[in-house]
Design a protein around this motif. Structure first.
Motif, short mmCIF file in Angstrom:
data_model
loop_
_atom_site.label_atom_id
_atom_site.label_comp_id
_atom_site.label_asym_id
_atom_site.label_seq_id
_atom_site.Cartn_x
_atom_site.Cartn_y
_atom_site.Cartn_z
N HIS A 18 -41.03 -16.81 30.91
CA HIS A 18 -42.51 -16.70 31.00
C HIS A 18 -42.90 -16.88 32.47
N GLU A 38 -46.42 -17.74 10.82
CA GLU A 38 -47.23 -16.59 11.26
C GLU A 38 -48.58 -17.04 11.79
N THR A 96 -47.82 -18.28 15.34
CA THR A 96 -47.58 -17.23 16.35
C THR A 96 -48.85 -16.42 16.60
N ASP A 97 -49.65 -16.21 15.56
CA ASP A 97 -50.93 -15.52 15.77
C ASP A 97 -51.83 -16.32 16.72
N GLU A 98 -51.84 -17.64 16.51
CA GLU A 98 -52.68 -18.50 17.37
C GLU A 98 -52.16 -18.47 18.82
N ALA A 99 -50.83 -18.50 18.96
CA ALA A 99 -50.25 -18.43 20.31
C ALA A 99 -50.66 -17.12 20.99
N ARG A 100 -50.55 -16.02 20.27
CA ARG A 100 -50.97 -14.73 20.84
C ARG A 100 -52.44 -14.77 21.22
N HIS A 101 -53.25 -15.32 20.34
CA HIS A 101 -54.69 -15.41 20.56
C HIS A 101 -54.98 -16.21 21.85
N GLY A 159 -53.02 -16.35 24.36
CA GLY A 159 -52.34 -15.71 25.48
C GLY A 159 -51.04 -16.38 25.88
N ALA A 219 -47.14 -16.86 26.12
CA ALA A 219 -46.10 -15.85 26.17
C ALA A 219 -44.77 -16.32 25.58
N TYR A 220 -44.61 -17.63 25.34
CA TYR A 220 -43.29 -18.14 24.97
C TYR A 220 -43.46 -19.37 24.10
#
Ligand SMILES: CC(C)(COP(=O)(O)OP(=O)(O)OC[C@H]1O[C@@H](n2cnc3c(N)ncnc32)[C@H](O)[C@@H]1OP(=O)(O)O)[C@@H](O)C(=O)NCCC(=O)NCCS
Length: 151
Positions: free
Chosen positions: A81, A110, A113-118, A120, A122-123
């Motif tokens: 990252h 899930e 990981t959705d919250e992590a993507r939300h 931003g 990266a790892y």
């Protein structure tokens, strides 16, 4: 059949129990775990209040049957990252024995990981029990190079 809701400060005892039971399921006794659980409670309380510790609880008929915790941890930029000084960390993944094998842990992962993507992020990182390893591998997680030393 199942509903999911965010962890709240009122879940203090529940999250402590999930952490205790998670380590117990990996072979540790109540006696060995008692000091950790006693110290975890005052560690967790302010972090639940501030939102530094967050996560989700799975419900069956309004009763909690599983949970997952998450934190965003400070970490220097790394080849995995390179432009980011933080990582998503997943912990305290626990499903009550009578509700295992029904996709609850997968659904909680899930949400994480959705919250992590939300956010931003990266790892993401976690430490897997032997029981948890197939779940994470199935979701694309890979073992890392971490080594540890107890002093
Ligand atoms: C590990 C644990 C969280 C799995 O919860 P679960 O709700 O039963 O898992 P799921 O039903 O969501 O399973 C998701 C996938 O992982 C697989 N899986 C889950 N646990 C597995 C196990 N012990 N062995 C093999 N595969 C497993 C499932 O077969 C499923 O695969 P599929 O998507 O191909 O059908 C649960 O057994 C548990 O709470 N164990 C005790 C605490 C613990 O070890 N937690 C992990 C901490 S790192």
């Amino acid at each position: 059949m199942y509903a999911f809701r965010p962890v709240t400060p009122g879940d203090l005892d529940l999250v402590c129990r999930h952490r205790h039971e998670m380590f117990k399921a990996s072979g540790r006794s109540d006696e060995v775990l008692a000091p950790m659980t006693a110290a975890f409670r005052p560690w967790l309380e302010p972090r639940l209040a501030s939102g530094a510790y967050f996560g989700w609880i799975a419900l069956a008929d309004d009763a909690p049957v599983a949970g997952l915790g998450m934190m965003v941890i400070d970490w220097p930029p790394h080849p995995s990252h390179p432009e980011q000084g933080e990582r998503g960390y997943v912990l305290n993944v626990f499903v009550e024995p009578g509700h295992r094998g029904r996709g609850l842990a997968k659904a909680l992962m899930e949400l994480a990981t959705d919250e992590a993507r939300h956010r931003g992020i990266a790892y993401m990182v976690l430490h897997a029990t032997q029981m948890g390893r197939p779940l994470y591998e199935g979701l694309g997680w890979r073992a890392s190079s971490e080594m540890t030393l107890s002093l």
